[in-house]
Design a protein around this motif. Structure first.
Motif, PDB file in Angstrom:
ATOM      1  N   ILE A  24       0.826  -1.215   0.000  1.00  0.00           N
ATOM      2  CA  ILE A  24       0.000   0.000   0.000  1.00  0.00           C
ATOM      3  C   ILE A  24       0.859   1.263   0.000  1.00  0.00           C
ATOM      4  N   TYR A  25       1.925   1.239   0.827  1.00  0.00           N
ATOM      5  CA  TYR A  25       2.754   2.441   0.997  1.00  0.00           C
ATOM      6  C   TYR A  25       4.109   2.324   0.295  1.00  0.00           C
ATOM      7  N   ALA A  26       4.159   1.523  -0.762  1.00  0.00           N
ATOM      8  CA  ALA A  26       5.437   1.242  -1.427  1.00  0.00           C
ATOM      9  C   ALA A  26       6.169   2.499  -1.883  1.00  0.00           C
ATOM     10  N   TRP A  27       5.418   3.564  -2.251  1.00  0.00           N
ATOM     11  CA  TRP A  27       6.075   4.762  -2.769  1.00  0.00           C
ATOM     12  C   TRP A  27       6.129   5.899  -1.765  1.00  0.00           C
ATOM     13  N   THR A  28       5.505   5.727  -0.613  1.00  0.00           N
ATOM     14  CA  THR A  28       5.465   6.831   0.354  1.00  0.00           C
ATOM     15  C   THR A  28       6.237   6.526   1.634  1.00  0.00           C
ATOM     16  N   VAL A  29       6.510   5.246   1.901  1.00  0.00           N
ATOM     17  CA  VAL A  29       7.244   4.859   3.107  1.00  0.00           C
ATOM     18  C   VAL A  29       8.370   3.910   2.723  1.00  0.00           C
ATOM     19  N   ASN A  30       9.576   4.215   3.169  1.00  0.00           N
ATOM     20  CA  ASN A  30      10.707   3.320   2.951  1.00  0.00           C
ATOM     21  C   ASN A  30      10.763   2.340   4.118  1.00  0.00           C
ATOM     22  N   PHE A  31      10.286   1.128   3.899  1.00  0.00           N
ATOM     23  CA  PHE A  31      10.172   0.164   4.986  1.00  0.00           C
ATOM     24  C   PHE A  31      11.515  -0.418   5.410  1.00  0.00           C
ATOM     25  N   PHE A  32      12.568  -0.083   4.691  1.00  0.00           N
ATOM     26  CA  PHE A  32      13.905  -0.509   5.100  1.00  0.00           C
ATOM     27  C   PHE A  32      14.558   0.522   6.027  1.00  0.00           C
ATOM     28  N   HIS A  33      13.915   1.671   6.152  1.00  0.00           N
ATOM     29  CA  HIS A  33      14.465   2.726   7.008  1.00  0.00           C
ATOM     30  C   HIS A  33      13.381   3.312   7.909  1.00  0.00           C
ATOM     31  N   LEU A  34      12.597   2.427   8.508  1.00  0.00           N
ATOM     32  CA  LEU A  34      11.613   2.893   9.474  1.00  0.00           C
ATOM     33  C   LEU A  34      12.318   3.415  10.714  1.00  0.00           C
ATOM     34  N   GLN A  35      11.695   4.334  11.409  1.00  0.00           N
ATOM     35  CA  GLN A  35      12.284   4.910  12.610  1.00  0.00           C
ATOM     36  C   GLN A  35      11.495   4.486  13.841  1.00  0.00           C
TER      37      GLN A  35
ATOM     38  N   LEU B 175      -2.126   6.293  -4.161  1.00  0.00           N
ATOM     39  CA  LEU B 175      -0.880   6.139  -3.405  1.00  0.00           C
ATOM     40  C   LEU B 175       0.235   5.498  -4.223  1.00  0.00           C
ATOM     41  N   ARG B 176      -0.126   4.918  -5.359  1.00  0.00           N
ATOM     42  CA  ARG B 176       0.889   4.233  -6.158  1.00  0.00           C
ATOM     43  C   ARG B 176       1.553   5.185  -7.147  1.00  0.00           C
ATOM     44  N   ARG B 177       2.833   4.964  -7.352  1.00  0.00           N
ATOM     45  CA  ARG B 177       3.497   5.530  -8.520  1.00  0.00           C
ATOM     46  C   ARG B 177       3.197   4.601  -9.689  1.00  0.00           C
ATOM     47  N   ALA B 178       3.449   5.083 -10.881  1.00  0.00           N
ATOM     48  CA  ALA B 178       3.258   4.229 -12.043  1.00  0.00           C
ATOM     49  C   ALA B 178       4.240   3.068 -12.023  1.00  0.00           C
ATOM     50  N   PHE B 179       5.412   3.263 -11.350  1.00  0.00           N
ATOM     51  CA  PHE B 179       6.436   2.215 -11.275  1.00  0.00           C
ATOM     52  C   PHE B 179       6.877   2.009  -9.831  1.00  0.00           C
ATOM     53  N   LEU B 180       7.086   0.731  -9.459  1.00  0.00           N
ATOM     54  CA  LEU B 180       7.688   0.418  -8.166  1.00  0.00           C
ATOM     55  C   LEU B 180       9.160   0.827  -8.183  1.00  0.00           C
ATOM     56  N   LYS B 181       9.711   1.093  -7.013  1.00  0.00           N
ATOM     57  CA  LYS B 181      11.125   1.445  -6.932  1.00  0.00           C
ATOM     58  C   LYS B 181      12.016   0.260  -7.254  1.00  0.00           C
ATOM     59  N   SER B 182      11.525  -0.938  -6.941  1.00  0.00           N
ATOM     60  CA  SER B 182      12.362  -2.129  -7.073  1.00  0.00           C
ATOM     61  C   SER B 182      11.528  -3.311  -7.537  1.00  0.00           C
ATOM     62  N   PRO B 183      12.114  -4.219  -8.339  1.00  0.00           N
ATOM     63  CA  PRO B 183      11.402  -5.435  -8.725  1.00  0.00           C
ATOM     64  C   PRO B 183      11.467  -6.522  -7.643  1.00  0.00           C
ATOM     65  N   ILE B 184      12.117  -6.216  -6.514  1.00  0.00           N
ATOM     66  CA  ILE B 184      12.216  -7.156  -5.388  1.00  0.00           C
ATOM     67  C   ILE B 184      11.584  -6.496  -4.172  1.00  0.00           C
ATOM     68  N   LYS B 185      10.795  -7.250  -3.405  1.00  0.00           N
ATOM     69  CA  LYS B 185      10.111  -6.662  -2.253  1.00  0.00           C
ATOM     70  C   LYS B 185      11.044  -6.442  -1.080  1.00  0.00           C
TER      71      LYS B 185
END
Length: 407
Positions: A172-183, A244-254
């Motif tokens: 859902i938040y793939a383009w708005t939240v970087n889940f590898f750098h949560l605080q 909430l989506r961009r037209a493209f995901l940042k990465s092809p790997i989750k």
């Protein structure tokens, strides 16, 4: 005489209490046997055997050992392949035998569970019949919230929430939240539906109806809204009806990846004598077998194995953008297939020219390979204006509900 008069009440009381065994009526208490119904059958009518498919088991072996004639076994194997292919029973899957309540104890009904909900039935009584069905499912709306202390998945585990919740929120938040750098201190709330089988057995997360994620102090709402009730096309929009989506995901790997080599037209490699060897893709290293995702909606134009590319898939998204995914272990897309953003199109491998498991992700804009991380990629289309009135009426109670969920 006085003495007898005195004793008379005692004698009468004794006579009144002197009852024989014949006078005692014992009420017989009969326990009612509960009626058990499952898979559309009354199980009380059968001897029920529950087991799982073991190594070496086949449909024929199981039924032959339980008295089913060979000609009926062959009839199922040859006649009902579309509804139940006996060759595809899987080790570890549960099955149920409903046997006759007589000395023969012959199997009359065979039930195979393909998953927690779906099952196949073979009824051998009279004319052989085979069909598929589903267990009764109830959907229950639930709420949850949490504050991140380490990782989202760990917080989910501490809250006894489904691990799929992490995956859904990440989508859902793939383009708005970087889940590898949560605080620490980031927090979330969700309103979701959970599936229950036979009203008691949880079958896991069904869908997230609304979500709230607070990242670095910024509140982010998400509401699941369906724009096509026939095709069930839905997406997540914020409180302003923006997608909430961009037209493209940042990465092809989750998850569980690292960028091992970036797009670099000036790359020189020692092994090749420092000759100029431009790298026109971005390498995402990940364990063998990791799913590779289509980064945007589009049509597959190539799916083949060729030279240094190894197994690869190429997707045309529109007249401007194309993407390509190289070195796959195996492919999961065919030419002409329309894929949606996030669909699994293959798995990480080492085919072609590669020194380790990764996917080389290449990105074309107007026919030229470019670095996607330096492109100002478009957002997905916002919710069309004709849906706004229905949308805002739909999310109003949901927003009030999610705002009232405590952390």
């Amino acid at each position: 005489m006085k003495k007898l008069t005195y004793l008379l009440p005692l004698i009468l009381a004794f006579i009144a209490c002197d009852t024989t065994k014949d006078d005692v009526v014992e009420e017989e208490i009969i326990d009612e046997i509960p009626i058990i119904e499952e898979y559309g059958y009354t199980l009380n009518d059968f001897n029920v055997i529950r087991d799982t498919i073991r190594p070496g088991d086949t449909f024929g072996v199981i039924l032959d050992a339980n008295g089913v004639p060979q000609h009926k076994i062959f009839e199922v194997a040859n006649k009902f392949k579309d509804s139940f292919d006996v060759r595809k029973i899987v080790v570890g899957k549960p099955y149920v035998l409903l046997n006759s309540k007589d000395s023969l104890n012959t199997t009359q009904v065979f039930i195979y569970e393909t998953n927690k909900i779906d099952f196949a039935v073979v009824d051998f009584r009279d004319t052989v019949n085979c069909y598929t069905d589903r267990k009764p499912i109830r959907f229950q709306e639930r709420e949850a919230s949490g504050v991140i202390t380490n990782s989202l998945s760990q917080t989910m585990e501490e809250q006894n929430l489904s691990p799929y919740m992490t995956d859904r929120l990440a989508n859902i938040y793939a383009w708005t939240v970087n889940f590898f750098h949560l605080q620490p201190g980031d927090r979330f709330k969700v309103i979701y539906t959970e599936k229950f089988i036979n009203d008691t057995i949880s079958a896991g997360l069904e869908d997230i109806k609304a979500a709230y994620f607070e990242h670095k102090g910024k509140p982010l709402y998400a509401f699941n809204f369906e724009t096509d009730s026939v095709k069930h096309v839905a997406d997540y929009y914020d409180e302003k009806a923006d997608n909430l989506r961009r037209a493209f995901l940042k990465s092809p790997i989750k998850f569980n990846f690292r960028i091992s080599s970036r797009y670099n037209l000036s790359r020189r490699i020692k092994y090749y004598g420092y000759k100029l060897r431009p790298h026109r893709g971005t390498d995402f290293a990940a364990p063998m077998g990791t799913p590779i995702l289509a980064t945007a909606d589009g049509t597959v134009t190539k799916s083949e194995r060729r030279g240094g590319n190894g197994n690869y898939v190429k997707i045309k998204h529109n007249s401007t953008f194309e993407t390509q995914y190289l070195h796959m272990k195996s492919r999961n897309a065919r030419v002409g297939q329309y894929v949606r953003q996030g669909d699994v199109i293959g798995w990480i491998g080492m085919t072609g020219n590669t020194g380790g498991p990764h996917v080389c992700y290449r990105f074309w804009k107007n026919g030229k390979e470019v670095d996607p991380f330096k492109e100002d990629l478009p957002f997905s289309k916002p919710l069309p204006v004709e849906f706004h009135e229905d949308y805002f009426a739909f999310i109003s109670p949901l927003r009030e509900q999610i705002d009232c969920i405590p952390f």
